[in-house]
Design a protein around this motif. Structure first.
Motif, PDB file in Angstrom:
ATOM      1  N   UNK A 258     -10.304  -2.641  28.229  1.00 54.02           N
ATOM      2  CA  UNK A 258      -8.973  -2.923  28.770  1.00 54.02           C
ATOM      3  C   UNK A 258      -8.318  -4.148  28.145  1.00 54.02           C
ATOM      4  N   UNK A 259      -9.110  -5.204  27.886  1.00 56.26           N
ATOM      5  CA  UNK A 259      -8.539  -6.406  27.289  1.00 56.26           C
ATOM      6  C   UNK A 259      -8.036  -6.144  25.880  1.00 56.26           C
ATOM      7  N   UNK A 260      -8.764  -5.327  25.097  1.00 55.59           N
ATOM      8  CA  UNK A 260      -8.317  -4.996  23.750  1.00 55.59           C
ATOM      9  C   UNK A 260      -7.057  -4.144  23.787  1.00 55.59           C
ATOM     10  N   UNK A 261      -6.973  -3.201  24.724  1.00 51.80           N
ATOM     11  CA  UNK A 261      -5.752  -2.403  24.853  1.00 51.80           C
ATOM     12  C   UNK A 261      -4.585  -3.262  25.307  1.00 51.80           C
ATOM     13  N   UNK A 262      -4.863  -4.280  26.123  1.00 45.18           N
ATOM     14  CA  UNK A 262      -3.823  -5.212  26.537  1.00 45.18           C
ATOM     15  C   UNK A 262      -3.300  -5.988  25.320  1.00 45.18           C
ATOM     16  N   UNK A 263      -4.214  -6.449  24.467  1.00 47.89           N
ATOM     17  CA  UNK A 263      -3.812  -7.223  23.292  1.00 47.89           C
ATOM     18  C   UNK A 263      -2.982  -6.388  22.332  1.00 47.89           C
ATOM     19  N   UNK A 264      -3.412  -5.168  22.053  1.00 44.36           N
ATOM     20  CA  UNK A 264      -2.675  -4.349  21.092  1.00 44.36           C
ATOM     21  C   UNK A 264      -1.342  -3.883  21.666  1.00 44.36           C
ATOM     22  N   UNK A 265      -1.241  -3.729  22.988  1.00 43.71           N
ATOM     23  CA  UNK A 265       0.037  -3.374  23.611  1.00 43.71           C
ATOM     24  C   UNK A 265       1.048  -4.492  23.413  1.00 43.71           C
ATOM     25  N   UNK A 266       0.609  -5.721  23.606  1.00 45.51           N
ATOM     26  CA  UNK A 266       1.512  -6.860  23.392  1.00 45.51           C
ATOM     27  C   UNK A 266       1.904  -6.962  21.929  1.00 45.51           C
ATOM     28  N   UNK A 267       0.965  -6.709  21.026  1.00 45.98           N
ATOM     29  CA  UNK A 267       1.307  -6.778  19.603  1.00 45.98           C
ATOM     30  C   UNK A 267       2.327  -5.704  19.230  1.00 45.98           C
ATOM     31  N   UNK A 268       2.130  -4.477  19.706  1.00 46.53           N
ATOM     32  CA  UNK A 268       3.081  -3.399  19.411  1.00 46.53           C
ATOM     33  C   UNK A 268       4.457  -3.743  19.980  1.00 46.53           C
ATOM     34  N   UNK A 269       4.467  -4.404  21.110  1.00 52.00           N
ATOM     35  CA  UNK A 269       5.741  -4.781  21.723  1.00 52.00           C
ATOM     36  C   UNK A 269       6.514  -5.741  20.828  1.00 52.00           C
ATOM     37  N   UNK A 270       5.809  -6.568  20.049  1.00 46.77           N
ATOM     38  CA  UNK A 270       6.482  -7.521  19.154  1.00 46.77           C
ATOM     39  C   UNK A 270       7.048  -6.843  17.906  1.00 46.77           C
ATOM     40  N   UNK A 271       6.694  -5.587  17.650  1.00 47.03           N
ATOM     41  CA  UNK A 271       7.195  -4.887  16.467  1.00 47.03           C
ATOM     42  C   UNK A 271       8.609  -4.370  16.647  1.00 47.03           C
ATOM     43  N   UNK A 272       9.086  -4.334  17.876  1.00 42.76           N
ATOM     44  CA  UNK A 272      10.446  -3.816  18.124  1.00 42.76           C
ATOM     45  C   UNK A 272      11.487  -4.674  17.417  1.00 42.76           C
ATOM     46  N   UNK A 273      12.373  -3.994  16.669  1.00 42.53           N
ATOM     47  CA  UNK A 273      13.467  -4.683  15.993  1.00 42.53           C
ATOM     48  C   UNK A 273      13.095  -5.336  14.691  1.00 42.53           C
ATOM     49  N   UNK A 274      11.896  -5.106  14.175  1.00 44.25           N
ATOM     50  CA  UNK A 274      11.516  -5.728  12.906  1.00 44.25           C
ATOM     51  C   UNK A 274      12.114  -5.007  11.709  1.00 44.25           C
ATOM     52  N   UNK A 275      12.571  -3.772  11.877  1.00 47.44           N
ATOM     53  CA  UNK A 275      13.267  -3.010  10.826  1.00 47.44           C
ATOM     54  C   UNK A 275      12.525  -3.017   9.488  1.00 47.44           C
ATOM     55  N   UNK A 276      11.320  -2.454   9.420  1.00 44.58           N
ATOM     56  CA  UNK A 276      10.579  -2.412   8.145  1.00 44.58           C
ATOM     57  C   UNK A 276      11.194  -1.391   7.195  1.00 44.58           C
ATOM     58  N   UNK A 277      10.806  -1.485   5.943  1.00 45.59           N
ATOM     59  CA  UNK A 277      11.287  -0.521   4.939  1.00 45.59           C
ATOM     60  C   UNK A 277      10.658   0.843   5.182  1.00 45.59           C
ATOM     61  N   UNK A 278      11.377   1.896   4.761  1.00 46.54           N
ATOM     62  CA  UNK A 278      10.902   3.273   4.845  1.00 46.54           C
ATOM     63  C   UNK A 278      10.530   3.659   6.274  1.00 46.54           C
ATOM     64  N   UNK A 279      11.327   3.180   7.226  1.00 48.76           N
ATOM     65  CA  UNK A 279      11.048   3.500   8.618  1.00 48.76           C
ATOM     66  C   UNK A 279      11.294   4.981   8.890  1.00 48.76           C
ATOM     67  N   UNK A 280      10.494   5.543   9.739  1.00 46.99           N
ATOM     68  CA  UNK A 280      10.618   6.947  10.090  1.00 46.99           C
ATOM     69  C   UNK A 280      11.842   7.165  10.978  1.00 46.99           C
ATOM     70  N   UNK A 281      12.413   8.340  10.912  1.00 45.91           N
ATOM     71  CA  UNK A 281      13.601   8.656  11.706  1.00 45.91           C
ATOM     72  C   UNK A 281      13.294   8.533  13.191  1.00 45.91           C
ATOM     73  N   UNK A 282      14.306   8.168  13.990  1.00 43.42           N
ATOM     74  CA  UNK A 282      14.092   7.994  15.429  1.00 43.42           C
ATOM     75  C   UNK A 282      13.583   9.268  16.094  1.00 43.42           C
ATOM     76  N   UNK A 283      12.738   9.093  17.097  1.00 41.49           N
ATOM     77  CA  UNK A 283      12.213  10.182  17.896  1.00 41.49           C
ATOM     78  C   UNK A 283      12.235   9.783  19.359  1.00 41.49           C
ATOM     79  N   UNK A 284      12.594  10.717  20.237  1.00 42.10           N
ATOM     80  CA  UNK A 284      12.584  10.433  21.663  1.00 42.10           C
ATOM     81  C   UNK A 284      13.905   9.903  22.167  1.00 42.10           C
TER      82      UNK A 284
END
Length: 299
Positions: A258-284
């Motif tokens: 659970x602690x590792x899933x908590x850490x990676x969830x917070x990290x993924x949350x920080x990726x929002x709005x970073x606009x990397x190159x070759x980003x995949x088309x929006x889904x959802x």
């Protein structure tokens, strides 16, 4: 010479019998079964068979050689007119040294005066192998007593139990802390330690589908505002924990703590709005926490 020829003839018969077995086995096995065997296993079996044959032939030749030497010694003794006395073998000498047994013809030298209904008592010595084991047990007991009860360099069973319980108690808080985390109480953390741990988990397990910067590959883009299963921190944790089987994403709750899933969830949350190159088309659907917060306040 007749005896030697008999031994050689016996050697030939043994070789024929040993070779006949594998050949018969190979002929009776079905072709499909032989094709299914691993070539390396077949080669290993053949090498073992050859080694066995070589050992048997060497043993048999040794017997023949020993017999020839014995016959030659008997012949030379007859030529000299003396009686041939065979020397004891190395094994006989070794066995005699272990047992220190008195030969039957010399038992009178160790016979005692006791006689019970014709049963005589002999004053035989203890076998040397038994005495050596007894001496070794005494040495072992002294070393054991010193190491465990005097010097204390090695722990007794009770001490080993106490050490193991102390280690388990020391690790217990970490286990309880991690196991108390779930999607109902998880919150975003910008702690650098948590984010660094989350990045490590992401790089090891998520890059294959979501790419290094979260731009998406087989899996969806994690850097835009569109989410298939919700973009909140609780949603991300829930998706990681339970997976999306119909989309090919496994349930990481069976793999990560659970602690590792908590850490990676917070990290993924920080990726929002970073606009990397070759980003995949929006889904959802669009997910914006600001909008949800405003709607909750107006209600």
């Amino acid at each position: 010479m007749a005896n030697i020829k008999k031994y050689i003839k016996g050697l030939g018969v043994c070789l024929i019998l040993l070779l006949t077995g594998p050949i018969t086995f190979a002929q009776t096995e079905s072709l499909g079964m032989m094709e299914s065997l691993d070539p390396s296993k077949i080669m290993t079996i053949l090498v073992l068979i050859v080694m066995l044959l070589v050992l048997l032939v060497a043993f048999y030749l040794l017997i023949i050689l020993r017999f020839m030497v014995r016959e030659d010694a008997i012949r030379r003794a007859k030529e000299k007119g003396v009686e041939y006395v065979e020397e004891p073998s190395a094994w006989s000498k070794f066995y005699a040294g272990l047992t220190d047994a008195v030969p039957i013809e010399h038992e009178a030298t160790v016979e005692l005066d006791h006689n019970y209904d014709g049963i005589r008592e002999l004053d035989n010595h203890l076998p040397p192998w038994w005495k050596y084991m007894f001496y070794a047990s005494i040495v072992f007991a002294v070393v054991y007593m010193f190491m465990y009860h005097i010097n204390g360099s090695l722990p007794l069973q009770v001490q080993e139990y106490e050490i193991a319980m102390a280690e388990a108690q020391a690790n217990k808080p970490n286990v309880e802390e991690g196991s108390s985390i779930d999607e109902s109480n998880i919150v975003f953390s910008d702690d650098p330690v948590v984010l660094a741990s989350g990045k490590t988990v992401y790089d090891r397990n998520c890059v294959a589908c979501h790419k290094a910067a979260g731009e998406g590959g087989i899996g969806p883009n994690l850097t835009d505002d569109y989410w298939l299963h919700g973009g909140g921190i609780q949603d991300i944790y829930n998706t990681i924990k339970n997976g999306v089987p119909d989309k090919g994403m496994i349930a990481w709750g069976d793999v990560l703590s659970p602690s590792k899933m908590n850490d990676v969830s917070s990290y993924i949350h920080t990726l929002k709005g970073t606009n990397p190159d070759n980003a995949k088309a929006p889904q959802g659907d669009v997910y914006k926490e600001e909008v949800l917060a405003e709607e909750g306040a107006s209600e």
